[in-house]
Structures are given as C-alpha cells and as structure tokens.
Motif scaffolding. Structure first.
Motif, PDB file in Angstrom:
ATOM      1  N   VAL A 145      20.335  50.365   2.217  1.00  0.00           N
ATOM      2  CA  VAL A 145      21.239  51.244   3.213  1.00  0.00           C
ATOM      3  C   VAL A 145      20.777  51.719   4.149  1.00  0.00           C
ATOM      4  O   VAL A 145      21.196  51.871   5.558  1.00  0.00           O
ATOM      5  CB  VAL A 145      22.285  52.218   2.207  1.00  0.00           C
ATOM      6  CG1 VAL A 145      21.059  53.322   1.756  1.00  0.00           C
ATOM      7  CG2 VAL A 145      23.375  52.662   3.159  1.00  0.00           C
ATOM      8  N   ASP A 146      19.434  52.061   4.204  1.00  0.00           N
ATOM      9  CA  ASP A 146      18.885  52.941   5.385  1.00  0.00           C
ATOM     10  C   ASP A 146      18.320  51.629   6.513  1.00  0.00           C
ATOM     11  O   ASP A 146      18.625  51.937   7.644  1.00  0.00           O
ATOM     12  CB  ASP A 146      17.591  53.484   4.975  1.00  0.00           C
ATOM     13  CG  ASP A 146      16.484  52.608   4.130  1.00  0.00           C
ATOM     14  OD1 ASP A 146      17.080  51.681   3.557  1.00  0.00           O
ATOM     15  OD2 ASP A 146      15.223  52.896   4.142  1.00  0.00           O
TER      16      ASP A 146
ATOM     17  N   HIS B 238      18.118  60.790   9.856  1.00  0.00           N
ATOM     18  CA  HIS B 238      17.706  61.647   9.021  1.00  0.00           C
ATOM     19  C   HIS B 238      16.737  61.069   7.844  1.00  0.00           C
ATOM     20  O   HIS B 238      15.992  61.710   7.592  1.00  0.00           O
ATOM     21  CB  HIS B 238      19.232  62.003   8.385  1.00  0.00           C
ATOM     22  CG  HIS B 238      19.071  62.985   7.295  1.00  0.00           C
ATOM     23  ND1 HIS B 238      18.546  64.024   7.093  1.00  0.00           N
ATOM     24  CD2 HIS B 238      19.636  62.606   5.711  1.00  0.00           C
ATOM     25  CE1 HIS B 238      18.764  64.525   5.986  1.00  0.00           C
ATOM     26  NE2 HIS B 238      19.274  63.667   5.307  1.00  0.00           N
ATOM     27  N   TRP B 239      17.355  59.776   7.352  1.00  0.00           N
ATOM     28  CA  TRP B 239      16.390  59.096   6.190  1.00  0.00           C
ATOM     29  C   TRP B 239      15.011  58.774   6.966  1.00  0.00           C
ATOM     30  O   TRP B 239      14.057  58.896   6.298  1.00  0.00           O
ATOM     31  CB  TRP B 239      16.996  57.992   5.937  1.00  0.00           C
ATOM     32  CG  TRP B 239      18.293  58.389   4.863  1.00  0.00           C
ATOM     33  CD1 TRP B 239      18.428  59.458   4.225  1.00  0.00           C
ATOM     34  CD2 TRP B 239      19.579  57.507   4.997  1.00  0.00           C
ATOM     35  NE1 TRP B 239      19.577  59.280   3.635  1.00  0.00           N
ATOM     36  CE2 TRP B 239      20.431  58.365   4.188  1.00  0.00           C
ATOM     37  CE3 TRP B 239      20.018  56.266   5.441  1.00  0.00           C
ATOM     38  CZ2 TRP B 239      21.756  57.869   3.436  1.00  0.00           C
ATOM     39  CZ3 TRP B 239      21.249  55.941   4.894  1.00  0.00           C
ATOM     40  CH2 TRP B 239      21.797  56.479   4.267  1.00  0.00           C
ATOM     41  N   SER B 240      14.996  58.430   8.063  1.00  0.00           N
ATOM     42  CA  SER B 240      13.468  58.163   8.729  1.00  0.00           C
ATOM     43  C   SER B 240      12.738  59.477   8.777  1.00  0.00           C
ATOM     44  O   SER B 240      11.614  59.338   8.714  1.00  0.00           O
ATOM     45  CB  SER B 240      13.678  57.618  10.421  1.00  0.00           C
ATOM     46  OG  SER B 240      14.472  56.388  10.133  1.00  0.00           O
ATOM     47  N   ARG B 241      13.105  60.337   9.316  1.00  0.00           N
ATOM     48  CA  ARG B 241      12.562  61.761   9.275  1.00  0.00           C
ATOM     49  C   ARG B 241      12.038  62.222   7.874  1.00  0.00           C
ATOM     50  O   ARG B 241      10.760  62.376   7.553  1.00  0.00           O
ATOM     51  CB  ARG B 241      13.408  62.815   9.909  1.00  0.00           C
ATOM     52  CG  ARG B 241      13.403  63.030  11.214  1.00  0.00           C
ATOM     53  CD  ARG B 241      14.077  64.411  11.808  1.00  0.00           C
ATOM     54  NE  ARG B 241      15.474  64.684  11.129  1.00  0.00           N
ATOM     55  CZ  ARG B 241      16.488  64.484  11.692  1.00  0.00           C
ATOM     56  NH1 ARG B 241      16.560  63.709  12.884  1.00  0.00           N
ATOM     57  NH2 ARG B 241      17.555  64.525  11.072  1.00  0.00           N
TER      58      ARG B 241
ATOM     59  N   PRO C 130      21.331  65.550   1.583  1.00  0.00           N
ATOM     60  CA  PRO C 130      22.592  65.010   2.547  1.00  0.00           C
ATOM     61  C   PRO C 130      22.086  65.214   4.196  1.00  0.00           C
ATOM     62  O   PRO C 130      21.775  66.570   4.216  1.00  0.00           O
ATOM     63  CB  PRO C 130      23.604  65.427   1.762  1.00  0.00           C
ATOM     64  CG  PRO C 130      23.434  66.970   1.231  1.00  0.00           C
ATOM     65  CD  PRO C 130      22.105  66.690   0.683  1.00  0.00           C
ATOM     66  N   VAL C 131      22.849  64.631   4.894  1.00  0.00           N
ATOM     67  CA  VAL C 131      22.677  64.972   6.385  1.00  0.00           C
ATOM     68  C   VAL C 131      23.853  66.154   6.559  1.00  0.00           C
ATOM     69  O   VAL C 131      23.717  66.903   7.501  1.00  0.00           O
ATOM     70  CB  VAL C 131      22.986  63.705   7.084  1.00  0.00           C
ATOM     71  CG1 VAL C 131      24.340  63.169   6.888  1.00  0.00           C
ATOM     72  CG2 VAL C 131      22.723  64.046   8.614  1.00  0.00           C
TER      73      VAL C 131
END
Length: 352
Positions: free
Chosen positions: A120-121, A150-153, A175-176
C-alpha cells in the motif's frame, strides 16, 4: 560372422573404449564400497539454506493480522485501480474512496509486515506522483502525498526492524492522524461520521464489495501460501547486499572487511560467506511474488483446480481484463483532454 564385422568389433578402436569403460565402472564400484554411508555430495540448495536461513524473510502471516492484511490489500488495490493514472469524475464514488483513505490515515493496526505484504505504501507513492489527472475532491491528492511521506519517514528512522526479524510482524506504525472525521482537516467533509469505527471496512462496503474482497483475499492468500511454503524450506539467495553503516568511512570499512589485503577494487571477487557473516552488511530480497518457485510446487493440503474451477477462474479473469481495458480507454481520453486544455492555456500565456 561376417569377416568384415568381426574385424571391426575386434579392432583397437572398439576394444580400448570398452576396456576403459569397464575399468571406470569397477573403480566407481570400489569407491562406493569404501565410502561411509552418511557421505553425500554437497547440494547447492543445502549450501544456500545454510547461508541464508538466518535472514530468510518468508514465513506465515500472524493469525491475528490476517483480517488487517485482507482489508489493507483490498484498499490498496481499489485505490490503485481507480486513481492510476487518473480517476473518472463521472463514474467514481469519491465519498466512498475518501472513507477508504481515512481508514489508512487512522488505523493503528498496520505493522511493517502488513505494509510490505500489501504494497500500500508503494501504491500511494505512485498515486501521489501522478502528473496528469482529473480534479478530485476531499483533498485526496494531498492526503495521498501525506500518507506516502509519513510511511517513508518511518522507514528511514533508526531501529526499523528487518523483514526476517520477528519485530517486523509486531511493530505497528503510528497513524498519520489521531482523530476521526475529515472535518478536522481544514473544514473538508469527506463523509466519515464521528461514530464510524476505525479500522473496520465492513460498515463501508456493499455486499458486492465484500464478496469481491473475500474472493480476492482467497486467491491472494492461496498464492502466497504456496510460494512461502516453498521459500521457508528453500531460503532464496538475496538479490543484493547493502552496507549497514551510513557514513562514507563506515561504508569503506565494510568493503575493506571483505578482502584479505584490504584493497577494494572494481571487479574483485568477494567470498559470499564472508558477506553473510559480516555485521556490516545486510541482504535485500524481492517479494515472494518475484521469487523463483517451481510451477509444480503445492502448499501442504493444497489441491489443484478442477476443470470447472479453472473455467470459472478464466471467465472471471476475462471479465476483469475487459473491465480494465475499458477503464484504461476512458482514462486515456480524460488525460488527452487535460493535456489539450493545458497546452491551450500555455499558448494563451505565450501570446500575452
């Protein structure tokens, strides 16, 4: 016997190869008699198992995360099919799609394993980087980008568990967003009610959508179980190795550790066992979908399709292909109109 035939059979060209074959056969028989019973020739697969078993990233999914993986997989594939390369304003239900995005923004049960297995990312990263697409409400483009970043960080933070570590299964991503309802995002109303339960798609889906999710999950899970059942007992060779240190000096030290004379040169051979044993190098694997698994392999208890099941699968595959081709045609038409409009604007600006 014909004299000519006898002469040929008794000639040295015939006799000597026969003698040689008999001597070789006798030698192998003697070797077999004196070898110990537990002697075996080294199997390359056993060698790979010995080297890579410790970093094998393939295992069964945690039982308590199966529902989460199923829902995230459905969400990711739905968003992929709708938004890549552009959505269709006259056909797509943006209110429903906004609710799907909201579940991703607020779920607290997404582990690193779930993120990796569903992709999903990566899907949201591709959507966020689109260039030509229709106007979409509910700030969807910004929300895709925010989720992707957010997920990359999180992936770049120190301490992120590796795929072969148990912590990869049980480390859940923050969660974001920590609130429900889109009214908290700059006054945008995405149709998500305050009382909606987070992380549950059941209340959002129609009966047809739930059936589609369950069918896709059964197919995906069957394919994964088949591949992983093979990869667990046949650990694959990593596609690449990367140095663990981040600094340039650390990377040089990692390379120097692999060679006896300390001289790192392009094209110089490296003992792979030394790379595996080093704490300064880590392997990189592809996904189970890309690993080499024999076509005839079956998971324990798996049965082959009956002719009737195969016919139904093919009919479903053809319907999906036809739907995808028709949707792609409409998406290309929208993109052509958007490009033409953009070019017209640039022409007007040039004239001014």
């Amino acid at each position: 016997m014909n004299p000519l035939l006898r002469r040929m059979l008794t000639s040295r060209l015939i006799r000597y190869p026969i003698y040689l074959f008999l001597l070789l056969f006798l030698f192998l028989c003697l070797v077999g008699i004196f070898l110990p019973e537990d002697y075996y020739w080294e199997d390359p697969l056993e060698t790979d198992h010995h080297l890579y078993a410790g970093t094998n990233p393939y295992r069964d999914l945690p039982e308590d995360q199966l529902t989460v993986v199923k829902e995230i997989l459905f969400t990711a594939e739905t968003l992929r099919d709708v938004f890549l390369p552009t959505s269709l304003p006259d056909e797509d239900d943006y209110g429903f799609l906004s609710k799907l995005v909201r579940t991703l923004e607020t779920r607290e049960d997404i582990s690193w394993t779930t993120l990796r297995e569903t992709g999903v990312d990566s899907t949201l990263g591709h959507i966020a980087n689109r260039r030509v697409f229709a106007d979409e409400p509910y700030e969807l483009t910004d929300r895709f980008r925010r989720l992707s970043e957010h997920w990359s960080r999180l992936a770049l933070e120190e301490g992120k568990p590796e795929r072969w570590e148990v912590e990869h299964d049980v480390t859940f991503l923050p969660p974001v967003l920590k609130v429900k309802g889109l009214e908290h995002q700059g006054g945008v109303n995405g149709g998500v009610e305050e009382e909606e339960e987070e992380g549950v798609l059941g209340a959002l889906l129609t009966g047809e959508q739930r059936e589609k999710m369950e069918e896709r999950w059964a197919e995906w899970k069957k394919n994964r179980d088949r591949s992983v059942s093979y990869l667990k007992s046949h650990p694959p060779r990593p596609l690449a190795w990367f140095p663990v240190p981040k600094s340039q000096a650390g990377k040089i030290a990692a390379w120097t550790e692999l060679v006896d004379d300390g001289a790192v040169e392009a094209g110089k051979s490296v003992d792979e066992e030394r790379v595996v044993a080093s704490q300064k190098w880590k392997p990189w694997y592809v996904g189970w979908e890309m690993e080499d698994v024999p076509m005839e392999w079956r998971a324990p208890g798996e049965e082959d399709m009956t002719p009737e099941e195969f016919d139904r699968w093919m009919a479903k595959f053809n319907r999906q292909r036809e739907w995808g081709d028709e949707r792609k045609r409409k998406q290309e038409e929208i993109q052509e109109k958007l490009k033409a409009g953009r070019d017209m604007v640039w022409e007007v600006k040039d004239e001014l």
